[in-house]
Design a protein around this motif. Structure first.
Motif, mmCIF file in Angstrom:
data_model
loop_
_atom_site.group_PDB
_atom_site.id
_atom_site.type_symbol
_atom_site.label_atom_id
_atom_site.label_comp_id
_atom_site.label_asym_id
_atom_site.label_seq_id
_atom_site.Cartn_x
_atom_site.Cartn_y
_atom_site.Cartn_z
ATOM 1 N N LYS A 192 34.490 35.926 40.974
ATOM 2 C CA LYS A 192 33.221 36.653 41.035
ATOM 3 C C LYS A 192 32.277 36.253 39.898
ATOM 4 O O LYS A 192 31.276 36.925 39.657
ATOM 5 N N ASP A 197 47.772 42.169 39.611
ATOM 6 C CA ASP A 197 47.665 41.179 40.686
ATOM 7 C C ASP A 197 49.073 40.924 41.198
ATOM 8 O O ASP A 197 50.027 40.932 40.414
ATOM 9 N N SER A 209 41.195 35.720 38.686
ATOM 10 C CA SER A 209 40.974 34.985 37.430
ATOM 11 C C SER A 209 40.810 35.914 36.221
ATOM 12 O O SER A 209 40.883 35.465 35.083
ATOM 13 N N ASP A 233 38.583 43.869 44.551
ATOM 14 C CA ASP A 233 38.141 42.620 45.190
ATOM 15 C C ASP A 233 39.330 42.094 46.000
ATOM 16 O O ASP A 233 39.978 41.129 45.619
#
Ligand code: SAM
Length: 292
Positions: A15, A60, A40, A200
């Motif tokens: 993003k 994550d 990331s 996201d």
């Protein structure tokens, strides 16, 4: 325009280019930041840099990303030296052919490696040298991205040090997103009434080839189940923002209880021949005008 800090990891769907547009919508009336799909880490890093929240919980499903940040934060000297050794070795090779051999050998080592420290080192290196910074596994759960023909890997230790300091108060986890939120609620007793959750998630596939790619990796993400879980946290009082690419499916899924806001229009390159015009949108369950 606020200067955006970059992540040390290249990542598909980063993003980075949308950060200035996005961050102004974050609900900073809340004190706790929760991010279930870190990627990331670029959103987290810029949230930290701007000092937007007091407490941070991020996650994550990919343990190597998470270990990378944990080692950077907790064992900076050893970890950065380990990366540096790999970079020096690679950069000293005299031809792209030798570098290619080195890449494929490293990829194989990574797929066999069980030690978390080593895996996180190799992972960082592969993300720097693979084709397009893509993370993809085949049906046997092996990382299989081809060589990206990188001539020289740049390692900026000072930048890594800045990141190490930024993330030192962050709580990192590697779980499935639902288990992560559940764990925060039950084990960490996180106060969701005082939390802002930025999501996201993997995109809803738009083209046949993207659908195949999603299936190929065996990581079909259940968007409906996830949305239902989010509703639970929203009902508890959490402020929620979900990034999406504008599709009919996304709008149908989030139209109840969420406001749609446009972030920016972008051209997404699906494969070298196909360019899709798409609009980055976000769904918010809170009133943007109440942010101060
Ligand atoms: C679109 S990317 C996030 C990109 C990130 N915002 C950035 O700027 O780099 C989605 C992330 O979700 C992770 N992911 C996929 N399925 C997941 C799951 N079930 N639970 C948690 N994370 C998951 C992937 O590993 C990937 O890093």
């Amino acid at each position: 325009m606020n200067k955006v800090i970059s992540s040390p990891i290249r990542w598909t769907g980063s993003k980075k280019k949308l950060l200035n547009e996005m961050i102004v919508m974050f609900d900073t009336n809340k004190k706790i930041y929760v991010e279930p799909f870190l990627g990331s880490g670029v959103v987290l890093l810029n949230t930290l840099k701007n000092g937007l929240f007091d407490e941070y919980y991020v996650n994550d499903i990919n343990p190597d990303i998470i270990n990378f940040f944990i080692y950077i934060s907790e064992d900076f000297n050893n970890f950065s030296s380990s990366i540096e050794n790999l970079v020096n070795l690679y950069n000293s090779l005299s031809s792209l052919e030798l570098k290619s051999e080195f890449y494929y050998q490293t990829r194989e080592n990574y797929n066999l490696e069980e030690n978390n420290f080593e895996r996180a080192t190799l992972f960082w290196f592969l993300m720097k040298t693979c084709y397009n910074g893509v993370y993809r596994k085949n049906s046997s759960n092996k990382y299989n991205v081809p060589f990206g023909k990188t001539e020289k890997v740049i390692l900026n230790k000072d930048e890594l040090m800045v990141i190490s300091k930024l993330v030192n108060k962050v709580n990192f986890f590697s779980k499935d997103s639902s288990d992560f939120l559940d764990f925060l609620k039950k084990d960490k007793e996180v106060d969701f009434t005082n939390s802002f959750i930025y999501c996201d998630p993997p995109y809803i596939p738009q083209t046949k080839s993207m659908k195949n790619q999603t299936l190929y990796t065996k990581s079909v993400f259940n968007q409906v189940d996830f949305k239902n879980e989010l509703d639970y946290y929203g009902d508890t009082g959490a402020s929620i923002m979900v990034s999406m690419s504008e599709t009919k499916e996304a709008i149908k899924l989030y139209q109840k209880n969420y406001d749609k806001v446009n972030v920016v229009d972008i051209i997404r390159i699906v494969n070298p021949k196909k360019r899709l015009k798409s609009r980055e949108i976000a769904f918010l369950n809170f009133n943007i005008e109440n942010i101060h």
